[in-house]
Design a protein around this motif. Structure first.
Motif, short mmCIF file in Angstrom:
data_model
loop_
_atom_site.label_atom_id
_atom_site.label_comp_id
_atom_site.label_asym_id
_atom_site.label_seq_id
_atom_site.Cartn_x
_atom_site.Cartn_y
_atom_site.Cartn_z
N GLY A 145 9.49 -3.28 -4.12
CA GLY A 145 10.39 -2.36 -4.98
C GLY A 145 11.65 -1.90 -4.20
O GLY A 145 12.13 -2.19 -3.11
N ASP A 146 12.05 -0.21 -4.62
CA ASP A 146 12.07 0.52 -3.38
C ASP A 146 11.62 0.13 -1.82
O ASP A 146 10.32 1.10 -2.61
N HIS A 147 11.97 0.79 -0.67
CA HIS A 147 11.05 0.79 0.22
C HIS A 147 11.48 1.82 1.14
O HIS A 147 9.86 2.31 1.53
N THR A 148 11.59 3.14 0.39
CA THR A 148 11.65 4.45 0.98
C THR A 148 10.12 4.92 0.46
O THR A 148 9.12 4.55 -0.81
N TYR A 149 9.28 5.56 1.67
CA TYR A 149 7.84 6.17 1.08
C TYR A 149 7.90 6.84 -0.38
O TYR A 149 7.00 6.55 -0.19
N GLU A 150 9.33 7.75 -0.57
CA GLU A 150 8.22 8.31 -1.85
C GLU A 150 8.28 6.74 -2.72
O GLU A 150 7.02 7.20 -3.38
N ALA A 151 9.44 6.33 -2.55
CA ALA A 151 9.04 5.12 -3.76
C ALA A 151 7.84 4.27 -3.67
O ALA A 151 6.50 4.23 -4.18
N ASP A 155 5.71 3.90 -6.60
CA ASP A 155 5.15 2.35 -7.34
C ASP A 155 3.23 2.59 -6.95
O ASP A 155 2.41 1.60 -7.85
N ALA A 156 2.89 1.99 -6.11
CA ALA A 156 1.21 2.27 -5.66
C ALA A 156 0.13 2.90 -6.25
O ALA A 156 -0.57 2.22 -6.93
N VAL A 181 7.55 1.58 4.33
CA VAL A 181 6.02 0.99 4.33
C VAL A 181 5.03 1.48 4.43
O VAL A 181 4.08 1.58 4.41
N VAL A 182 5.68 1.13 6.28
CA VAL A 182 4.56 1.52 6.91
C VAL A 182 3.41 2.96 7.00
O VAL A 182 2.42 3.13 7.11
#
Ligand SMILES: C[S@@+](CC[C@H](N)C(=O)[O-])C[C@H]1O[C@@H](n2cnc3c(N)ncnc32)[C@H](O)[C@@H]1O
Length: 193
Positions: A145-151, A155-156, A181-182
């Protein structure tokens, strides 16, 4: 690993799709969730793997799905690029007499691939809110989904609340282009170490 490229516009690349198919076939999940489905490109492959396994397996697809598809949208260079994946079906995804949102494109993909009609459920929802009102539990997830760290973290962690023992979680875009993501995946690995 065999690359896969269904004739569906989208962002998941053929190598990752080949990997997704193999992981699902090997792992044999009963229930799966995808956060970030867009027009159904990766969902079509996960769904195909579930259909090949047989036995009433299911995929829940969560996305906002309300992004407007209009003349401006279909002319964007990135969208023109990913539309190439659709090959001769491109016209259907750009038919603005029928398509007005990403969700309409997802529905078109579902209609084109009968296995999706059998095992996919579309949930139009912000993944930050309660997307699992049915309180399903999951064996496999694909986080895209949204690839920002917070998102990515949100999501995870929200999928983990509903994860069955031995859950397999796959993240797309673990690359320098997507530091969020990293960062989250590295954090997860260090917790598991
Ligand atoms: C990279 S695309 C997904 C690509 C797709 N898996 C494919 O194979 O083409 C990211 C998707 O995440 C969705 N998204 C972004 N933020 C979201 C949120 N908060 N809740 C649900 N979906 C979200 C976007 O609408 C978009 O369709």
């Amino acid at each position: 690993m065999q690359e896969m490229s269904p004739t569906v516009p989208g962002f998941t690349n053929p190598k990752v799709l080949g990997l997704l198919y193999s992981v699902v076939v090997q792992f044999q999940p009963k229930t799966c969730v995808e956060i970030g489905s867009f027009m159904g490109r990766s969902a079509s492959v996960i769904s195909l793997a579930l259909a090949a396994l047989g036995g009433g397996r299911r995929l829940i697809c969560v996305d906002l799905f309300d992004t407007k598809v209009d003349q401006n949208f279909v002319q964007l260079p990135l969208i023109r690029e990913i539309m190439k994946y659709a090959e001769s079906s491109k016209g259907q995804y750009c038919d603005l007499t029928r398509i007005s949102t990403i969700g309409d494109c997802f529905d078109l993909t579902t209609e084109r691939f009968p296995h999706m009609l059998e095992n996919v459920t579309k949930i139009q929802c912000d993944s930050a809110s309660d997307w699992n009102s049915g309180r399903d539990t999951f064996d496999f997830s694909y986080i895209d989904g949204d690839h920002t760290y917070e998102a990515v973290k949100r999501d995870a962690l929200s999928v983990m609340r509903y994860a069955n023992a031995g859950h397999c979680m796959v993240f797309d875009d673990y690359s320098t282009q997507f530091p969020g993501v990293v960062r989250f995946v590295e954090e997860l690995k260090s917790h598991q170490a």
